[in-house]
Motif scaffolding. Sequence first.
Motif, PDB file in Angstrom:
ATOM      1  N   ALA A   1      68.629  37.503  21.232  1.00 19.64           N
ATOM      2  CA  ALA A   1      68.507  37.685  22.679  1.00 19.64           C
ATOM      3  C   ALA A   1      67.605  36.602  23.257  1.00 19.64           C
ATOM      4  N   ASP A   2      67.873  36.229  24.498  1.00 25.07           N
ATOM      5  CA  ASP A   2      67.086  35.210  25.187  1.00 25.07           C
ATOM      6  C   ASP A   2      65.863  35.880  25.801  1.00 25.07           C
ATOM      7  N   GLY A   3      64.703  35.775  25.123  1.00 21.47           N
ATOM      8  CA  GLY A   3      63.489  36.445  25.594  1.00 21.47           C
ATOM      9  C   GLY A   3      62.790  35.665  26.678  1.00 21.47           C
ATOM     10  N   ASP A   4      61.621  36.156  27.078  1.00 18.99           N
ATOM     11  CA  ASP A   4      60.840  35.502  28.127  1.00 18.99           C
ATOM     12  C   ASP A   4      60.280  34.173  27.631  1.00 18.99           C
ATOM     13  N   GLU A   5      60.181  33.219  28.537  1.00 20.69           N
ATOM     14  CA  GLU A   5      59.512  31.964  28.222  1.00 20.69           C
ATOM     15  C   GLU A   5      58.004  32.186  28.311  1.00 20.69           C
ATOM     16  N   ALA A   6      57.274  31.649  27.334  1.00 21.93           N
ATOM     17  CA  ALA A   6      55.829  31.882  27.303  1.00 21.93           C
ATOM     18  C   ALA A   6      55.163  30.948  26.308  1.00 21.93           C
ATOM     19  N   LEU A   7      53.845  30.797  26.451  1.00 20.06           N
ATOM     20  CA  LEU A   7      53.030  30.142  25.436  1.00 20.06           C
ATOM     21  C   LEU A   7      52.811  31.149  24.316  1.00 20.06           C
ATOM     22  N   GLN A   8      53.309  30.849  23.118  1.00 21.40           N
ATOM     23  CA  GLN A   8      53.365  31.864  22.080  1.00 21.40           C
ATOM     24  C   GLN A   8      52.149  31.884  21.163  1.00 21.40           C
ATOM     25  N   ARG A   9      51.695  30.716  20.712  1.00 21.27           N
ATOM     26  CA  ARG A   9      50.541  30.694  19.802  1.00 21.27           C
ATOM     27  C   ARG A   9      49.935  29.294  19.789  1.00 21.27           C
ATOM     28  N   VAL A  10      48.713  29.222  19.268  1.00 20.39           N
ATOM     29  CA  VAL A  10      48.065  27.930  19.079  1.00 20.39           C
ATOM     30  C   VAL A  10      48.051  27.601  17.598  1.00 20.39           C
ATOM     31  N   ALA A  11      48.002  26.310  17.324  1.00 21.94           N
ATOM     32  CA  ALA A  11      47.908  25.828  15.949  1.00 21.94           C
ATOM     33  C   ALA A  11      46.621  25.035  15.791  1.00 21.94           C
TER      34      ALA A  11
ATOM     35  N   LEU B   1      32.945  26.620  40.192  1.00 24.24           N
ATOM     36  CA  LEU B   1      33.663  25.373  40.367  1.00 24.24           C
ATOM     37  C   LEU B   1      35.104  25.636  40.789  1.00 24.24           C
ATOM     38  N   ASN B   2      35.646  24.713  41.546  1.00 22.50           N
ATOM     39  CA  ASN B   2      37.062  24.755  41.912  1.00 22.50           C
ATOM     40  C   ASN B   2      37.817  23.881  40.923  1.00 22.50           C
ATOM     41  N   ILE B   3      38.524  24.502  39.981  1.00 23.43           N
ATOM     42  CA  ILE B   3      39.246  23.765  38.942  1.00 23.43           C
ATOM     43  C   ILE B   3      40.721  23.733  39.324  1.00 23.43           C
ATOM     44  N   PRO B   4      41.294  22.561  39.595  1.00 21.85           N
ATOM     45  CA  PRO B   4      42.699  22.475  40.023  1.00 21.85           C
ATOM     46  C   PRO B   4      43.633  23.025  38.954  1.00 21.85           C
ATOM     47  N   ALA B   5      44.721  23.660  39.418  1.00 18.41           N
ATOM     48  CA  ALA B   5      45.670  24.254  38.480  1.00 18.41           C
ATOM     49  C   ALA B   5      47.080  24.181  39.037  1.00 18.41           C
ATOM     50  N   ILE B   6      48.054  24.126  38.128  1.00 18.55           N
ATOM     51  CA  ILE B   6      49.466  24.217  38.494  1.00 18.55           C
ATOM     52  C   ILE B   6      50.113  25.301  37.639  1.00 18.55           C
ATOM     53  N   HIS B   7      51.299  25.729  38.057  1.00 17.04           N
ATOM     54  CA  HIS B   7      52.036  26.727  37.290  1.00 17.04           C
ATOM     55  C   HIS B   7      52.584  26.117  36.010  1.00 17.04           C
ATOM     56  N   GLY B   8      52.411  26.836  34.901  1.00 13.21           N
ATOM     57  CA  GLY B   8      53.012  26.457  33.636  1.00 13.21           C
ATOM     58  C   GLY B   8      54.183  27.370  33.330  1.00 13.21           C
ATOM     59  N   VAL B   9      54.491  27.519  32.048  1.00 14.52           N
ATOM     60  CA  VAL B   9      55.609  28.360  31.639  1.00 14.52           C
ATOM     61  C   VAL B   9      55.283  29.826  31.917  1.00 14.52           C
ATOM     62  N   GLY B  10      56.287  30.612  32.327  1.00 17.83           N
ATOM     63  CA  GLY B  10      56.060  32.023  32.619  1.00 17.83           C
ATOM     64  C   GLY B  10      55.021  32.183  33.712  1.00 17.83           C
ATOM     65  N   SER B  11      54.029  33.007  33.437  1.00 19.98           N
ATOM     66  CA  SER B  11      52.956  33.231  34.411  1.00 19.98           C
ATOM     67  C   SER B  11      51.704  32.430  34.073  1.00 19.98           C
ATOM     68  N   SER B  12      51.809  31.491  33.148  1.00 17.13           N
ATOM     69  CA  SER B  12      50.638  30.738  32.706  1.00 17.13           C
ATOM     70  C   SER B  12      50.265  29.650  33.704  1.00 17.13           C
TER      71      SER B  12
ATOM     72  N   PRO C   1      46.946  40.627  23.947  1.00 17.83           N
ATOM     73  CA  PRO C   1      46.513  39.317  24.442  1.00 17.83           C
ATOM     74  C   PRO C   1      47.689  38.361  24.667  1.00 17.83           C
ATOM     75  N   GLN C   2      47.616  37.627  25.763  1.00 20.85           N
ATOM     76  CA  GLN C   2      48.603  36.603  26.079  1.00 20.85           C
ATOM     77  C   GLN C   2      47.871  35.305  26.406  1.00 20.85           C
ATOM     78  N   ILE C   3      48.457  34.186  25.974  1.00 21.26           N
ATOM     79  CA  ILE C   3      47.894  32.894  26.366  1.00 21.26           C
ATOM     80  C   ILE C   3      48.234  32.689  27.834  1.00 21.26           C
ATOM     81  N   SER C   4      47.223  32.749  28.669  1.00 28.40           N
ATOM     82  CA  SER C   4      47.446  32.709  30.118  1.00 28.40           C
ATOM     83  C   SER C   4      47.202  31.339  30.724  1.00 28.40           C
ATOM     84  N   ALA C   5      46.528  30.452  29.998  1.00 27.39           N
ATOM     85  CA  ALA C   5      46.231  29.136  30.572  1.00 27.39           C
ATOM     86  C   ALA C   5      45.816  28.162  29.491  1.00 27.39           C
TER      87      ALA C   5
END
Length: 284
Positions: A224-234, A115-126, A79-83
């Motif tokens: 190492a410099d890994g991929d940028e991403a949403l890692q976890r929720v708190a 519904l058409n929900i507006p979206a923009i690009h976030g970090v990585g592919s999110s 699982p990845q945080i995609s949005a």
Amino acid sequence: MAEREVQADASNPLGLEGIEFVEYATSRPQALGHVLEQMGFQPVARHRSREVLLYRQGGMNIVVNAHGGKAGELPPEAPQISAIALRVRDAAAARRRVIERGAWEVPVQVEPMELNIPAIHGVGSSRLYFVDRHREFSIYDVDFIPIPGVDRQPQALAGLQWFGVVQYIGRDRLDDWCAFYSALFGFTLLADDQRFGILPSGRVLASPCGTFYLQLVEPEAGAADGDEALQRVAFGAPDVLAAVAALRGRGVGFVETPSLHTGQRGALTQTWFDGSTMFELVHR
């Protein structure tokens, strides 16, 4: 009175009102669903036309998306945080404002009766979505079908609520990301001595609505410099130890080491899916 209203709007330019949902993409939706149920979430609705399931507890919504992409492309197994969907005063106006300031729009393919929900690009592919239907009438009333016989408003376990999202960033990218969230959304950078929980690394940004935080974490020195991403929720908890006890009773384990252990300030759950998925508790 009018001057005060203008100042308040300037400090929160999108009329941000918190997090509407966090979306995970995975080709193992049932496995992730089991983890979410351990964490106190309950499945409450299914998407009308896609392999997407809505989980909820209290005021928190998590969407599990197992719908394939173009040309039959499957979502990742782990699982990845995609949005993240943000509650705003006016979704169309929010989209226009951030695009005018350099955000990249995401074309949204809408099926009939969706519904058409507006979206923009976030970090990585999110993606970052803008939602203005979150009161009497919500996006789920259109796009989702309730699961029969299920409580659509399950209470939050131990008073859990959104606290924030942790984002991994590239080396020397801190200023870029702080500028992104500040200029587009109105986030403010907290002082270095203002920290929460038991994982205080990185820099913390406060949302203009005061309901959640973003924590930006760079690679450690020598790593190492890994991929940028949403890692976890708190999740915020009024009593972390009580929340940990309740979750342990549901089979959730927590990290306990000499340098990282459960306390009233916070806790870190075990990891699932080979270390890709974990959750954090923070006193709130």
